[in-house]
Scaffold this motif. Structure first.
Motif, PDB file in Angstrom:
ATOM      1  N   UNK A  45      45.572  -5.071  44.500  1.00  0.00           N
ATOM      2  CA  UNK A  45      45.146  -6.322  45.365  1.00  0.00           C
ATOM      3  C   UNK A  45      43.761  -6.984  45.148  1.00  0.00           C
ATOM      4  N   UNK A  46      44.142  -8.413  44.866  1.00  0.00           N
ATOM      5  CA  UNK A  46      42.962  -9.093  44.427  1.00  0.00           C
ATOM      6  C   UNK A  46      41.812  -9.308  45.370  1.00  0.00           C
ATOM      7  N   UNK A  47      42.002  -9.369  46.623  1.00  0.00           N
ATOM      8  CA  UNK A  47      40.885  -9.552  47.746  1.00  0.00           C
ATOM      9  C   UNK A  47      40.275  -8.340  47.939  1.00  0.00           C
ATOM     10  N   UNK A  48      38.905  -8.229  48.092  1.00  0.00           N
ATOM     11  CA  UNK A  48      38.036  -7.154  48.261  1.00  0.00           C
ATOM     12  C   UNK A  48      38.411  -6.434  49.480  1.00  0.00           C
ATOM     13  N   UNK A  49      38.572  -7.339  50.464  1.00  0.00           N
ATOM     14  CA  UNK A  49      38.950  -6.905  51.817  1.00  0.00           C
ATOM     15  C   UNK A  49      40.099  -6.030  51.765  1.00  0.00           C
ATOM     16  N   UNK A  50      40.951  -6.510  51.170  1.00  0.00           N
ATOM     17  CA  UNK A  50      42.574  -5.931  51.254  1.00  0.00           C
ATOM     18  C   UNK A  50      42.340  -4.534  50.551  1.00  0.00           C
ATOM     19  N   UNK A  51      41.437  -4.819  49.451  1.00  0.00           N
ATOM     20  CA  UNK A  51      41.291  -3.321  48.679  1.00  0.00           C
ATOM     21  C   UNK A  51      40.672  -2.188  49.593  1.00  0.00           C
ATOM     22  N   UNK A  52      39.914  -2.600  50.151  1.00  0.00           N
ATOM     23  CA  UNK A  52      39.020  -1.574  51.266  1.00  0.00           C
ATOM     24  C   UNK A  52      40.116  -1.378  52.155  1.00  0.00           C
ATOM     25  N   UNK A  53      40.825  -2.033  52.682  1.00  0.00           N
ATOM     26  CA  UNK A  53      42.009  -1.716  53.605  1.00  0.00           C
ATOM     27  C   UNK A  53      42.852  -0.639  53.178  1.00  0.00           C
ATOM     28  N   UNK A  54      43.347  -1.002  51.886  1.00  0.00           N
ATOM     29  CA  UNK A  54      44.560  -0.080  51.348  1.00  0.00           C
ATOM     30  C   UNK A  54      43.581   1.327  50.874  1.00  0.00           C
ATOM     31  N   UNK A  55      42.255   1.297  50.606  1.00  0.00           N
ATOM     32  CA  UNK A  55      41.507   2.671  50.378  1.00  0.00           C
ATOM     33  C   UNK A  55      41.736   3.499  51.594  1.00  0.00           C
ATOM     34  N   UNK A  56      41.391   2.859  52.927  1.00  0.00           N
ATOM     35  CA  UNK A  56      41.292   3.624  53.949  1.00  0.00           C
ATOM     36  C   UNK A  56      42.727   4.039  54.281  1.00  0.00           C
ATOM     37  N   UNK A  57      43.849   3.207  54.009  1.00  0.00           N
ATOM     38  CA  UNK A  57      45.283   3.824  54.219  1.00  0.00           C
ATOM     39  C   UNK A  57      45.347   5.205  53.515  1.00  0.00           C
ATOM     40  N   UNK A  58      45.063   5.188  52.021  1.00  0.00           N
ATOM     41  CA  UNK A  58      45.137   6.105  51.102  1.00  0.00           C
ATOM     42  C   UNK A  58      44.402   7.199  51.739  1.00  0.00           C
ATOM     43  N   UNK A  59      43.097   7.180  52.130  1.00  0.00           N
ATOM     44  CA  UNK A  59      42.632   8.263  52.815  1.00  0.00           C
ATOM     45  C   UNK A  59      43.074   8.931  53.829  1.00  0.00           C
ATOM     46  N   UNK A  60      43.643   7.990  54.813  1.00  0.00           N
ATOM     47  CA  UNK A  60      44.613   8.631  55.963  1.00  0.00           C
ATOM     48  C   UNK A  60      45.696   9.484  55.449  1.00  0.00           C
ATOM     49  N   UNK A  61      46.149   9.116  54.312  1.00  0.00           N
ATOM     50  CA  UNK A  61      47.531   9.778  54.069  1.00  0.00           C
ATOM     51  C   UNK A  61      46.914  10.926  53.110  1.00  0.00           C
ATOM     52  N   UNK A  62      45.850  10.924  52.574  1.00  0.00           N
ATOM     53  CA  UNK A  62      45.210  12.200  52.024  1.00  0.00           C
ATOM     54  C   UNK A  62      44.912  13.146  53.105  1.00  0.00           C
ATOM     55  N   UNK A  63      44.404  12.983  54.117  1.00  0.00           N
ATOM     56  CA  UNK A  63      44.231  13.808  55.201  1.00  0.00           C
ATOM     57  C   UNK A  63      45.561  14.238  55.599  1.00  0.00           C
ATOM     58  N   UNK A  64      46.710  13.361  55.766  1.00  0.00           N
ATOM     59  CA  UNK A  64      47.952  13.911  56.176  1.00  0.00           C
ATOM     60  C   UNK A  64      48.409  14.860  55.280  1.00  0.00           C
ATOM     61  N   UNK A  65      48.114  14.670  53.955  1.00  0.00           N
ATOM     62  CA  UNK A  65      48.657  15.370  52.825  1.00  0.00           C
ATOM     63  C   UNK A  65      48.184  16.837  52.876  1.00  0.00           C
ATOM     64  N   UNK A  66      46.773  17.058  53.225  1.00  0.00           N
ATOM     65  CA  UNK A  66      46.203  17.989  53.384  1.00  0.00           C
ATOM     66  C   UNK A  66      46.845  18.856  54.488  1.00  0.00           C
ATOM     67  N   UNK A  67      46.859  18.317  55.794  1.00  0.00           N
ATOM     68  CA  UNK A  67      47.376  18.694  56.861  1.00  0.00           C
ATOM     69  C   UNK A  67      48.645  19.559  56.791  1.00  0.00           C
ATOM     70  N   UNK A  68      49.754  18.860  55.928  1.00  0.00           N
ATOM     71  CA  UNK A  68      51.001  19.245  55.873  1.00  0.00           C
ATOM     72  C   UNK A  68      50.987  20.370  54.759  1.00  0.00           C
ATOM     73  N   UNK A  69      50.019  20.674  54.190  1.00  0.00           N
ATOM     74  CA  UNK A  69      49.935  21.701  52.977  1.00  0.00           C
ATOM     75  C   UNK A  69      50.471  21.400  51.747  1.00  0.00           C
ATOM     76  N   UNK A  70      50.323  20.038  51.307  1.00  0.00           N
ATOM     77  CA  UNK A  70      50.700  19.602  49.861  1.00  0.00           C
ATOM     78  C   UNK A  70      49.420  19.358  48.972  1.00  0.00           C
ATOM     79  N   UNK A  71      49.553  19.165  47.665  1.00  0.00           N
ATOM     80  CA  UNK A  71      48.656  18.693  46.903  1.00  0.00           C
ATOM     81  C   UNK A  71      48.587  17.723  46.045  1.00  0.00           C
ATOM     82  N   UNK A  72      49.688  16.934  46.473  1.00  0.00           N
ATOM     83  CA  UNK A  72      49.969  15.570  45.458  1.00  0.00           C
ATOM     84  C   UNK A  72      50.357  14.379  46.364  1.00  0.00           C
ATOM     85  N   UNK A  73      49.721  13.295  46.280  1.00  0.00           N
ATOM     86  CA  UNK A  73      50.168  11.932  46.863  1.00  0.00           C
ATOM     87  C   UNK A  73      50.517  10.929  46.016  1.00  0.00           C
TER      88      UNK A  73
END
Length: 279
Positions: A97-125
């Motif tokens: 993502x070239x736009x810093x604001x969009x990069x920040x949004x994508x980072x938060x999305x990935x963090x959300x899915x990292x949390x979901x990955x942890x909750x479901x008991x997996x180790x890779x995303x």
């Protein structure tokens, strides 16, 4: 390609061990034609994987009913009760993502899915980083992806979760670009989700280059837009030579109906894993 299979260990880790451990798995995406039309649930996919006798499932998150903790806990219980490990989760977030604001949004999305990955008991995303905007250089795209992936890997690492950037399209069609991203990220919790079918040129050389960085593998028996047949025997020899240890998940996209096509691809994977794995 100047990269040798044995000379490029994953960042922060020792060189690959001499004996491969190759585990046959299956991606939920193999049943996209059913999951996407509501003809199969994720729970039913997991039970289908039991019939296929694979040893791990990769959850393509597009078709999850929910990310609520109670739902994810239910999935975690289901796979545990059936002895079916989760090889990982896969999301569609694109880090290029070239736009810093969009990069920040994508980072938060990935963090959300990292949390979901942890909750479901997996180790890779699995994440993407391939959509290079028109007019941008590969160097710029690599920088944008690495910046976001580095921050995401720091967060994921706190939970013991590894992020795998997929060899997919655009920027990540070249093994050299994926490797440079990972060198810039420089984290033991960042690697390559190696899709062996997406390279358009020199697939065996590019697979070999990525293997020391591979944290998860997607398998089809063709490569490129023309769907040129892949010599899977040759590919498994590369896995064996590299000492890869991990899952090799069928990601079926053939013309045949998934109900008959997926078992055929899985059968090939299982046969080759038995032939080339130390396990």
């Amino acid at each position: 390609m100047a990269w040798s299979v044995s000379a490029q260990p994953q960042p922060g880790e020792a060189a690959p061990v001499s004996r491969a451990r190759l585990l046959p798995g299956c991606c939920a995406y193999s049943y996209a034609s059913y999951l996407g039309k509501g003809k199969m649930t994720m729970e039913e996919f997991i039970l289908k994987a039991l019939e296929l006798e694979v040893v791990g499932v990769d959850i393509t998150t597009y078709w999850l009913k929910s990310t609520e903790p109670a739902y994810l806990a239910g999935l975690r219980r289901l796979v545990y009760r059936h002895g079916m490990p989760l090889s990982g989760l896969a999301i569609g977030a694109d880090l290029c993502q070239p736009d810093p604001t969009k990069r920040a949004e994508i980072l938060e999305t990935v963090k959300k899915w990292v949390d979901a990955t942890e909750l479901v008991g997996a180790s890779h995303l699995r994440v993407f980083g391939d959509k290079l905007p028109a007019g941008a250089t590969e160097e710029q795209g690599i920088h944008w992806v690495a910046e976001t992936m580095k921050a995401a890997s720091e967060y994921a690492g706190q939970k013991g979760i590894t992020l795998g950037i997929e060899t997919h399209s655009g920027l990540t069609l070249k093994a050299a670009n994926v490797i440079e991203i990972l060198r810039q990220v420089d984290s033991p919790f960042a690697g390559c989700n190696l899709d062996i079918s997406n390279f358009h040129e020199n697939p065996y050389e590019q697979i070999a280059a990525c293997l020391p960085w591979a944290t998860h593998v997607h398998i089809r028996d063709f490569y490129g837009e023309a769907k040129t047949p892949l010599d899977l025997e040759r590919v498994w020899q590369l896995f064996s030579q590299s000492g890869y240890q991990g899952f090799l998940s069928a990601e079926y996209e053939g013309q045949e109906d998934a109900m008959t096509g997926v078992p055929k691809l899985v059968a090939k994977i299982k046969t080759l894993c038995r032939r080339y794995s130390s396990t």
